[in-house]
Design a protein around this motif. Structure first.
Motif, mmCIF file in Angstrom:
data_model
loop_
_atom_site.group_PDB
_atom_site.id
_atom_site.type_symbol
_atom_site.label_atom_id
_atom_site.label_comp_id
_atom_site.label_asym_id
_atom_site.label_seq_id
_atom_site.Cartn_x
_atom_site.Cartn_y
_atom_site.Cartn_z
ATOM 1 N N ILE A 40 0.798 -1.224 0.000
ATOM 2 C CA ILE A 40 0.000 0.000 0.000
ATOM 3 C C ILE A 40 0.833 1.277 0.000
ATOM 4 N N SER A 41 1.924 1.313 0.746
ATOM 5 C CA SER A 41 2.638 2.572 0.966
ATOM 6 C C SER A 41 3.739 2.843 -0.045
ATOM 7 N N PRO A 42 3.683 4.006 -0.689
ATOM 8 C CA PRO A 42 4.728 4.362 -1.651
ATOM 9 C C PRO A 42 5.866 5.131 -0.984
ATOM 10 N N THR A 43 6.658 4.440 -0.162
ATOM 11 C CA THR A 43 7.819 5.067 0.450
ATOM 12 C C THR A 43 9.029 4.163 0.230
ATOM 13 N N VAL A 44 10.200 4.764 0.163
ATOM 14 C CA VAL A 44 11.415 4.031 -0.162
ATOM 15 C C VAL A 44 11.683 2.898 0.827
#
Length: 136
Positions: A10-14
């Protein structure tokens, strides 16, 4: 028969994309098939984005420069790791149709790592056949 892993991303973080890449790479090394369903994380998979995507989660902002320096020094990225794992043929990646529709994205708007745009029913079907299901 090998095991199967399904991941709802779900999360678009590095830091979460790197976690995804490490888990997928490890699963492939263990001869598992992997299905990844991209929810809002699909923004990192738009054409031209994976190589330069650098959004980091608020909990990890203080480590951003350290992480960037480490990855540059080691010449590793979540994208290259995922690309290598995908090259084995054991990894399938779908973008969520609801989110793609909200963001007005079509299949051709995504990096070649993305196989299809599909609905949550596809994820549920894949998850029901999996030995391990993760939510990242």
């Amino acid at each position: 028969m090998s095991n199967k892993l399904s991941i709802f991303m779900i999360s678009p973080t590095v830091e979460k994309l790197l976690s995804l890449a490490v888990i997928v790479s490890g699963a492939v090394a263990e001869d598992m098939e992997v299905y990844v369903f991209l929810s809002f994380s699909q923004v990192a998979f738009k054409k031209g984005m994976p190589e330069k995507f650098d959004k980091i989660g608020k909990d990890y902002e203080e480590y951003k420069q350290t992480a960037v320096n480490y990855m540059m020094e080691k010449k590793v990225s979540w994208y290259s790791m995922l690309k290598d794992a995908k090259s084995t043929g054991k990894v399938k990646i779908d973008a969520c149709s609801l989110v793609a529709d909200m963001l007005k994205l079509k299949k051709e708007d995504f990096d070649p790592l993305v196989d299809n745009i599909s609905g949550v029913g596809t994820f549920l079907n894949e998850a029901s056949k999996s030995d391990v299901v993760l939510y990242i």
